[in-house]
Design a protein around this motif. Structure first.
Motif, PDB file in Angstrom:
ATOM      1  N   ALA A 178       0.844  -1.197   0.000  1.00  0.00           N
ATOM      2  CA  ALA A 178       0.000   0.000   0.000  1.00  0.00           C
ATOM      3  C   ALA A 178       0.881   1.249   0.000  1.00  0.00           C
ATOM      4  O   ALA A 178       0.559   2.248  -0.651  1.00  0.00           O
ATOM      5  N   GLU A 179       2.005   1.204   0.708  1.00  0.00           N
ATOM      6  CA  GLU A 179       2.921   2.342   0.742  1.00  0.00           C
ATOM      7  C   GLU A 179       3.455   2.652  -0.651  1.00  0.00           C
ATOM      8  O   GLU A 179       3.528   3.816  -1.063  1.00  0.00           O
ATOM      9  N   GLU A 180       3.811   1.615  -1.401  1.00  0.00           N
ATOM     10  CA  GLU A 180       4.327   1.806  -2.764  1.00  0.00           C
ATOM     11  C   GLU A 180       3.237   2.396  -3.657  1.00  0.00           C
ATOM     12  O   GLU A 180       3.508   3.248  -4.507  1.00  0.00           O
ATOM     13  N   PHE A 181       1.995   1.977  -3.473  1.00  0.00           N
ATOM     14  CA  PHE A 181       0.861   2.514  -4.233  1.00  0.00           C
ATOM     15  C   PHE A 181       0.754   4.019  -4.022  1.00  0.00           C
ATOM     16  O   PHE A 181       0.596   4.786  -4.978  1.00  0.00           O
ATOM     17  N   ILE A 182       0.858   4.439  -2.780  1.00  0.00           N
ATOM     18  CA  ILE A 182       0.748   5.866  -2.456  1.00  0.00           C
ATOM     19  C   ILE A 182       1.952   6.630  -3.010  1.00  0.00           C
ATOM     20  O   ILE A 182       1.796   7.665  -3.670  1.00  0.00           O
ATOM     21  N   LYS A 183       3.160   6.117  -2.773  1.00  0.00           N
ATOM     22  CA  LYS A 183       4.374   6.807  -3.213  1.00  0.00           C
ATOM     23  C   LYS A 183       4.486   6.873  -4.736  1.00  0.00           C
ATOM     24  O   LYS A 183       4.924   7.880  -5.284  1.00  0.00           O
ATOM     25  N   LYS A 184       4.116   5.797  -5.419  1.00  0.00           N
ATOM     26  CA  LYS A 184       4.231   5.761  -6.881  1.00  0.00           C
ATOM     27  C   LYS A 184       3.258   6.752  -7.502  1.00  0.00           C
ATOM     28  O   LYS A 184       3.589   7.420  -8.478  1.00  0.00           O
ATOM     29  N   GLY A 185       2.050   6.813  -6.951  1.00  0.00           N
ATOM     30  CA  GLY A 185       1.092   7.824  -7.374  1.00  0.00           C
ATOM     31  C   GLY A 185       0.573   7.705  -8.792  1.00  0.00           C
ATOM     32  O   GLY A 185       0.048   8.667  -9.340  1.00  0.00           O
ATOM     33  N   ASP A 186       0.714   6.523  -9.401  1.00  0.00           N
ATOM     34  CA  ASP A 186       0.223   6.362 -10.771  1.00  0.00           C
ATOM     35  C   ASP A 186      -1.182   5.767 -10.829  1.00  0.00           C
ATOM     36  O   ASP A 186      -1.729   5.559 -11.901  1.00  0.00           O
ATOM     37  N   GLY A 187      -1.758   5.488  -9.653  1.00  0.00           N
ATOM     38  CA  GLY A 187      -3.114   4.951  -9.602  1.00  0.00           C
ATOM     39  C   GLY A 187      -3.215   3.488  -9.988  1.00  0.00           C
ATOM     40  O   GLY A 187      -4.309   2.951 -10.106  1.00  0.00           O
ATOM     41  N   TYR A 188      -2.076   2.838 -10.195  1.00  0.00           N
ATOM     42  CA  TYR A 188      -2.097   1.437 -10.626  1.00  0.00           C
ATOM     43  C   TYR A 188      -1.125   0.565  -9.837  1.00  0.00           C
ATOM     44  O   TYR A 188      -1.507  -0.484  -9.329  1.00  0.00           O
ATOM     45  N   THR A 189       0.143   0.968  -9.776  1.00  0.00           N
ATOM     46  CA  THR A 189       1.189   0.114  -9.207  1.00  0.00           C
ATOM     47  C   THR A 189       0.994  -0.040  -7.704  1.00  0.00           C
ATOM     48  O   THR A 189       1.096   0.919  -6.958  1.00  0.00           O
ATOM     49  N   HIS A 190       0.725  -1.293  -7.287  1.00  0.00           N
ATOM     50  CA  HIS A 190       0.453  -1.582  -5.874  1.00  0.00           C
ATOM     51  C   HIS A 190       1.377  -2.668  -5.339  1.00  0.00           C
ATOM     52  O   HIS A 190       1.007  -3.448  -4.485  1.00  0.00           O
ATOM     53  N   TYR A 191       2.590  -2.701  -5.859  1.00  0.00           N
ATOM     54  CA  TYR A 191       3.572  -3.679  -5.427  1.00  0.00           C
ATOM     55  C   TYR A 191       4.962  -3.071  -5.551  1.00  0.00           C
ATOM     56  O   TYR A 191       5.191  -2.143  -6.322  1.00  0.00           O
ATOM     57  N   LYS A 192       5.863  -3.613  -4.765  1.00  0.00           N
ATOM     58  CA  LYS A 192       7.257  -3.188  -4.785  1.00  0.00           C
ATOM     59  C   LYS A 192       8.113  -4.357  -5.246  1.00  0.00           C
ATOM     60  O   LYS A 192       7.883  -5.497  -4.835  1.00  0.00           O
ATOM     61  N   ALA A 193       9.103  -4.077  -6.085  1.00  0.00           N
ATOM     62  CA  ALA A 193       9.959  -5.125  -6.642  1.00  0.00           C
ATOM     63  C   ALA A 193      11.212  -5.316  -5.796  1.00  0.00           C
ATOM     64  O   ALA A 193      11.770  -4.358  -5.245  1.00  0.00           O
ATOM     65  N   TYR A 194      11.639  -6.574  -5.722  1.00  0.00           N
ATOM     66  CA  TYR A 194      12.868  -6.958  -5.026  1.00  0.00           C
ATOM     67  C   TYR A 194      13.619  -7.942  -5.919  1.00  0.00           C
ATOM     68  O   TYR A 194      13.006  -8.811  -6.547  1.00  0.00           O
ATOM     69  N   PRO A 195      14.946  -7.844  -5.969  1.00  0.00           N
ATOM     70  CA  PRO A 195      15.704  -8.804  -6.781  1.00  0.00           C
ATOM     71  C   PRO A 195      15.644 -10.190  -6.148  1.00  0.00           C
ATOM     72  O   PRO A 195      15.507 -10.331  -4.932  1.00  0.00           O
ATOM     73  N   LEU A 196      15.766 -11.200  -6.987  1.00  0.00           N
ATOM     74  CA  LEU A 196      15.848 -12.576  -6.500  1.00  0.00           C
ATOM     75  C   LEU A 196      17.305 -12.926  -6.254  1.00  0.00           C
ATOM     76  O   LEU A 196      18.176 -12.444  -6.974  1.00  0.00           O
ATOM     77  N   PRO A 197      17.598 -13.720  -5.244  1.00  0.00           N
ATOM     78  CA  PRO A 197      16.662 -14.402  -4.350  1.00  0.00           C
ATOM     79  C   PRO A 197      16.055 -13.428  -3.333  1.00  0.00           C
ATOM     80  O   PRO A 197      16.645 -12.393  -3.015  1.00  0.00           O
ATOM     81  N   PHE A 198      14.867 -13.796  -2.832  1.00  0.00           N
ATOM     82  CA  PHE A 198      14.138 -13.001  -1.847  1.00  0.00           C
ATOM     83  C   PHE A 198      13.474 -13.969  -0.875  1.00  0.00           C
ATOM     84  O   PHE A 198      12.655 -14.792  -1.283  1.00  0.00           O
TER      85      PHE A 198
END
Length: 156
Positions: free
Chosen positions: A99-119
């Motif tokens: 939810a934090e990424e959704f607010i910070k991104k502010g594009d009205g769509y992106t609701h996830y944060k990416a992490y490199p693998l392995p995770f």
């Protein structure tokens, strides 16, 4: 787009997913895409696991059936995802609901944060079946008695 889940709700959904038992096998060809409907029976809540399989381009997207928000997505490809802080996560990565990424991104769509693998328990692999095991293990999904995928092709 309105964000219909909080971080706590998304993590709760991930932790309660218990039972997927598709009765028919899903067969992979050289390229395949589709979806598997899942249900957490004790709370009668649905999920969908979307999959896309092609050489050097694999995606597994575990979503909430009600909101259609991504809870966990594994991308095994050479592309990238740009997080709200401007950091580009290139290559194999996992995207986790935020939810934090959704607010910070502010594009009205992106609701996830990416992490490199392995995770955490998700390996850095290019193998579809290893990635499938990892997403099911990460979401605590019990594969039960059903066969999920049958590999019927040779990949180079």
């Amino acid at each position: 787009m309105e964000l219909l889940l909080s971080d706590e709700e998304a993590q709760h959904l991930i932790s309660i997913i218990k039972n997927i038992v598709p009765q028919q096998p899903h067969v992979l060809e050289k390229t395949a895409k589709g979806q598997i409907s899942l249900e957490a029976k004790e709370i009668k809540h649905g999920f969908i696991l979307y999959y896309m399989f092609a050489l050097d381009n694999i995606h597994l997207n575990f979503t909430d059936a009600r909101t259609h928000h991504t809870l966990v997505r594994i991308n095994l490809d050479e592309k990238f995802h740009k997080n709200s802080d401007g950091h580009k996560v290139r290559g194999n990565r996992v995207e986790i609901f935020s939810a934090e990424e959704f607010i910070k991104k502010g594009d009205g769509y992106t609701h996830y944060k990416a992490y490199p693998l392995p995770f955490e328990t998700i390996r850095n692999t290019n193998d579809f079946f290893e990635a499938m095991d990892d997403i099911l293990n990460y979401t605590h999904t019990n594969k039960g008695k059903g066969t999920i995928f049958v590999h019927n092709t040779t990949l180079l």
